[in-house]
Design a protein around this motif. Sequence first.
Motif, PDB file in Angstrom:
ATOM      1  N   VAL A 181      39.385 -48.579  88.387  1.00 36.79           N
ATOM      2  CA  VAL A 181      38.221 -47.913  89.082  1.00 36.79           C
ATOM      3  C   VAL A 181      37.608 -47.268  87.946  1.00 36.79           C
ATOM      4  O   VAL A 181      36.352 -46.923  87.737  1.00 36.79           O
ATOM      5  CB  VAL A 181      38.870 -47.052  90.195  1.00 36.79           C
ATOM      6  N   VAL A 182      38.344 -46.290  87.372  1.00 32.74           N
ATOM      7  CA  VAL A 182      38.273 -45.156  86.414  1.00 32.74           C
ATOM      8  C   VAL A 182      37.437 -45.877  85.176  1.00 32.74           C
ATOM      9  O   VAL A 182      36.290 -45.434  84.544  1.00 32.74           O
ATOM     10  CB  VAL A 182      39.334 -44.431  85.894  1.00 32.74           C
ATOM     11  N   LEU A 183      38.012 -47.020  84.683  1.00 29.73           N
ATOM     12  CA  LEU A 183      37.394 -47.833  83.517  1.00 29.73           C
ATOM     13  C   LEU A 183      35.919 -48.308  83.739  1.00 29.73           C
ATOM     14  O   LEU A 183      35.160 -48.182  83.056  1.00 29.73           O
ATOM     15  CB  LEU A 183      38.049 -49.017  82.906  1.00 29.73           C
ATOM     16  N   GLY A 184      35.667 -48.480  85.251  1.00 25.51           N
ATOM     17  CA  GLY A 184      34.501 -48.868  85.729  1.00 25.51           C
ATOM     18  C   GLY A 184      33.486 -47.772  85.762  1.00 25.51           C
ATOM     19  O   GLY A 184      32.165 -48.014  85.946  1.00 25.51           O
ATOM     20  N   TRP A 185      33.705 -46.486  85.623  1.00 26.39           N
ATOM     21  CA  TRP A 185      32.878 -45.436  85.470  1.00 26.39           C
ATOM     22  C   TRP A 185      32.220 -45.190  84.270  1.00 26.39           C
ATOM     23  O   TRP A 185      32.663 -45.830  83.315  1.00 26.39           O
ATOM     24  CB  TRP A 185      33.565 -44.180  85.935  1.00 26.39           C
ATOM     25  N   GLY A 216      34.306 -44.058  81.493  1.00 21.62           N
ATOM     26  CA  GLY A 216      35.686 -44.552  81.874  1.00 21.62           C
ATOM     27  C   GLY A 216      36.669 -44.593  80.811  1.00 21.62           C
ATOM     28  O   GLY A 216      37.838 -43.922  80.903  1.00 21.62           O
ATOM     29  N   GLN A 217      36.393 -45.248  79.660  1.00 22.18           N
ATOM     30  CA  GLN A 217      37.241 -45.306  78.480  1.00 22.18           C
ATOM     31  C   GLN A 217      37.713 -44.107  78.066  1.00 22.18           C
ATOM     32  O   GLN A 217      38.921 -43.671  77.885  1.00 22.18           O
ATOM     33  CB  GLN A 217      37.074 -46.255  77.518  1.00 22.18           C
ATOM     34  N   PHE A 218      36.865 -43.145  77.991  1.00 14.62           N
ATOM     35  CA  PHE A 218      37.044 -41.909  77.444  1.00 14.62           C
ATOM     36  C   PHE A 218      37.892 -41.244  78.348  1.00 14.62           C
ATOM     37  O   PHE A 218      39.058 -40.323  77.978  1.00 14.62           O
ATOM     38  CB  PHE A 218      35.643 -41.031  77.138  1.00 14.62           C
ATOM     39  N   LEU A 219      37.530 -41.147  79.794  1.00 16.90           N
ATOM     40  CA  LEU A 219      38.403 -40.437  80.752  1.00 16.90           C
ATOM     41  C   LEU A 219      39.823 -41.031  80.722  1.00 16.90           C
ATOM     42  O   LEU A 219      40.974 -40.256  80.732  1.00 16.90           O
ATOM     43  CB  LEU A 219      37.879 -40.734  82.274  1.00 16.90           C
ATOM     44  N   VAL A 220      39.986 -42.434  80.830  1.00 13.77           N
ATOM     45  CA  VAL A 220      41.423 -42.921  80.806  1.00 13.77           C
ATOM     46  C   VAL A 220      42.241 -42.350  79.383  1.00 13.77           C
ATOM     47  O   VAL A 220      43.440 -41.859  79.449  1.00 13.77           O
ATOM     48  CB  VAL A 220      41.342 -44.397  80.847  1.00 13.77           C
ATOM     49  N   GLY A 221      41.324 -42.273  78.466  1.00 19.58           N
ATOM     50  CA  GLY A 221      41.926 -42.187  77.055  1.00 19.58           C
ATOM     51  C   GLY A 221      42.424 -40.630  77.007  1.00 19.58           C
ATOM     52  O   GLY A 221      43.579 -40.151  76.607  1.00 19.58           O
ATOM     53  N   ALA A 222      41.778 -39.653  77.914  1.00 23.21           N
ATOM     54  CA  ALA A 222      42.078 -38.169  78.000  1.00 23.21           C
ATOM     55  C   ALA A 222      43.354 -38.078  78.962  1.00 23.21           C
ATOM     56  O   ALA A 222      44.150 -37.354  78.524  1.00 23.21           O
ATOM     57  CB  ALA A 222      40.999 -37.554  78.761  1.00 23.21           C
ATOM     58  N   VAL A 223      43.460 -38.928  79.890  1.00 26.89           N
ATOM     59  CA  VAL A 223      44.577 -38.882  80.756  1.00 26.89           C
ATOM     60  C   VAL A 223      45.861 -39.241  79.814  1.00 26.89           C
ATOM     61  O   VAL A 223      46.887 -38.609  79.944  1.00 26.89           O
ATOM     62  CB  VAL A 223      44.524 -39.758  82.054  1.00 26.89           C
ATOM     63  N   ALA A 224      45.644 -40.345  79.172  1.00 28.61           N
ATOM     64  CA  ALA A 224      46.696 -40.778  77.943  1.00 28.61           C
ATOM     65  C   ALA A 224      47.277 -39.480  77.143  1.00 28.61           C
ATOM     66  O   ALA A 224      48.398 -39.356  77.131  1.00 28.61           O
ATOM     67  CB  ALA A 224      46.378 -42.104  77.264  1.00 28.61           C
ATOM     68  N   LEU A 225      46.259 -39.088  76.908  1.00 21.56           N
ATOM     69  CA  LEU A 225      46.427 -37.823  75.862  1.00 21.56           C
ATOM     70  C   LEU A 225      47.134 -36.745  76.625  1.00 21.56           C
ATOM     71  O   LEU A 225      48.235 -36.088  76.137  1.00 21.56           O
ATOM     72  CB  LEU A 225      45.346 -37.395  75.152  1.00 21.56           C
ATOM     73  N   GLY A 226      47.029 -36.486  77.715  1.00 19.86           N
ATOM     74  CA  GLY A 226      47.330 -35.736  78.729  1.00 19.86           C
ATOM     75  C   GLY A 226      49.039 -35.875  79.104  1.00 19.86           C
ATOM     76  O   GLY A 226      49.824 -35.091  78.891  1.00 19.86           O
ATOM     77  N   VAL A 227      49.152 -37.180  79.188  1.00 22.48           N
ATOM     78  CA  VAL A 227      50.624 -37.436  79.256  1.00 22.48           C
ATOM     79  C   VAL A 227      51.619 -37.371  78.378  1.00 22.48           C
ATOM     80  O   VAL A 227      52.684 -36.928  78.154  1.00 22.48           O
ATOM     81  CB  VAL A 227      50.639 -38.951  80.136  1.00 22.48           C
ATOM     82  N   LEU A 228      50.794 -37.601  77.205  1.00 18.04           N
ATOM     83  CA  LEU A 228      51.636 -37.561  75.829  1.00 18.04           C
ATOM     84  C   LEU A 228      52.086 -36.207  75.646  1.00 18.04           C
ATOM     85  O   LEU A 228      52.887 -35.909  75.000  1.00 18.04           O
ATOM     86  CB  LEU A 228      50.775 -38.147  74.867  1.00 18.04           C
ATOM     87  N   ASN A 250      41.854 -50.828  75.021  1.00 20.84           N
ATOM     88  CA  ASN A 250      41.289 -52.309  75.307  1.00 20.84           C
ATOM     89  C   ASN A 250      40.605 -52.349  76.713  1.00 20.84           C
ATOM     90  O   ASN A 250      40.001 -53.533  76.943  1.00 20.84           O
ATOM     91  CB  ASN A 250      42.437 -53.162  75.550  1.00 20.84           C
ATOM     92  N   ALA A 251      40.203 -51.472  77.077  1.00 18.30           N
ATOM     93  CA  ALA A 251      39.361 -51.594  78.477  1.00 18.30           C
ATOM     94  C   ALA A 251      40.252 -52.321  79.383  1.00 18.30           C
ATOM     95  O   ALA A 251      39.538 -53.141  80.236  1.00 18.30           O
ATOM     96  CB  ALA A 251      37.814 -51.715  78.351  1.00 18.30           C
ATOM     97  N   ASP A 252      41.240 -52.352  79.734  1.00 14.63           N
ATOM     98  CA  ASP A 252      41.964 -53.443  80.259  1.00 14.63           C
ATOM     99  C   ASP A 252      43.076 -52.788  81.108  1.00 14.63           C
ATOM    100  O   ASP A 252      44.106 -52.293  80.689  1.00 14.63           O
ATOM    101  CB  ASP A 252      42.796 -54.399  79.451  1.00 14.63           C
ATOM    102  N   PRO A 253      42.590 -52.581  82.483  1.00 15.63           N
ATOM    103  CA  PRO A 253      43.809 -51.820  83.243  1.00 15.63           C
ATOM    104  C   PRO A 253      45.148 -52.717  83.503  1.00 15.63           C
ATOM    105  O   PRO A 253      46.203 -51.922  83.779  1.00 15.63           O
ATOM    106  CB  PRO A 253      43.093 -51.987  84.858  1.00 15.63           C
ATOM    107  N   GLU A 254      45.335 -53.883  83.123  1.00 17.19           N
ATOM    108  CA  GLU A 254      46.402 -54.682  83.184  1.00 17.19           C
ATOM    109  C   GLU A 254      47.328 -54.003  82.178  1.00 17.19           C
ATOM    110  O   GLU A 254      48.702 -54.211  82.177  1.00 17.19           O
ATOM    111  CB  GLU A 254      46.242 -56.102  82.917  1.00 17.19           C
ATOM    112  N   LYS A 255      46.804 -53.259  81.233  1.00 16.64           N
ATOM    113  CA  LYS A 255      47.967 -53.109  80.092  1.00 16.64           C
ATOM    114  C   LYS A 255      48.422 -51.534  80.712  1.00 16.64           C
ATOM    115  O   LYS A 255      49.455 -50.871  80.100  1.00 16.64           O
ATOM    116  CB  LYS A 255      46.983 -52.605  78.774  1.00 16.64           C
ATOM    117  N   SER A 256      47.912 -51.109  81.698  1.00 18.93           N
ATOM    118  CA  SER A 256      48.176 -49.725  82.116  1.00 18.93           C
ATOM    119  C   SER A 256      49.480 -49.878  83.299  1.00 18.93           C
ATOM    120  O   SER A 256      49.920 -50.835  83.694  1.00 18.93           O
ATOM    121  CB  SER A 256      47.049 -48.819  82.989  1.00 18.93           C
TER     122      SER A 256
END
Length: 271
Positions: free
Chosen positions: A144-148, A151-163, A223-229
Motif C-alpha cells: 500500500v505504501v509503495l503505491g503512494w 512510497g519508496q522513499f517512505l518505506v526506505g525511511a521506515v527501514a532506516l528507522g528500524v536500523l 526494489n519496489a517489491d513488497p514481497e521482499k519485505s
Amino acid sequence: MGRAQSAAREVNENPVVQIAGRVGMVFYGILYVLLAFITAQVVMGDSGEQADQKGALGQIAETSYGPFLLWVTAIGLFAFALWQLLEAAIGYTWIGKERKRLGKRVGAASRAVTGVLLALAAIKYAAGSGGGDSGAQQKELTAVVLGWPGGQFLVGAVALGVLVIAFVVIRKGVKKSFEEDLNMGELPNGTRKFVERTGRIGWIGKGLAYAIIGLLVGIAAVNADPEKSGGLDKALHTLAAEPYGVFLLAVIALGFFGFGIYCFAAARSHK
C-alpha cells in the motif's frame, strides 16, 4: 497538568499496579523464551510455527490448558502495557539527562503498544480465531505504501528507522546501559553477574533481529517489491536460507532466550 502528573505518579506507585506490571513483564519474558525455542526450530529446519511473538502465542494455544493460559497471558500483557504507559508518562526520573530520559520514555511507550497488540492477539487465539499472519500483514502494508507518491522513499525511511532502533538496542547490550533501569545493588553478586550476562546477550540478539528486518524493508524499498519485505518471521526464514544463516540464527535464538531471562530479572529489580 501538574495534577494529572501527580495522579499518574500515584497510580504508577500503587503496589497493585507495580505487582501487576511486574507479573506482566514475566509473561513478556515467557514469549521471548518461546520465541527462542521457535527460532531454534528454524535453525534445525523444522519451522511449522510462525517465528515471531504470535508464533509464541500459538505455542501456548497448543497446550492442554491453551485457552486459559492465553487469557491469563492477555491479562498479564495488558498489565505490562499499563505499567509501561505510566513509565512513558512520568517514569525514569532517576535519569539525569532530559534527552536520555525522553528516549527511555519513548521506548516504554513502544513497549506499551507492543504489549497491547500481543494481548489482543492472545485474546484472538483464545477465541479460536488465531492472531493472523504478521508477515502477510507487513507485505500488504508495504504494498500500500509503495503505491503512494514517494512510497519508496517512505518505506526506505521506515527501514532506516528500524536500523537505527536496531543500533540503539545492540548498543544498549554492548554498553550494558540496561543496568541503569535496575536496582543491581540489591541483587546478590552471583545473580548480578547472571543478569548482566543474560541482559547483554538478550539485547544484542534482539537488536540483530531488528537489523535483519530493517535490511529486508530496505531491500523492498530499493526494489519496489513488497514481497521482499516482512516481519520477524520473514527475516528469520530468509536468514535460514543463507550459508551463514544457521550460525546467526543460533546467536539470535540465544539472544531471545537471554532477553526472556533478563525480563524475569527486570520484573523483580526494575526501579
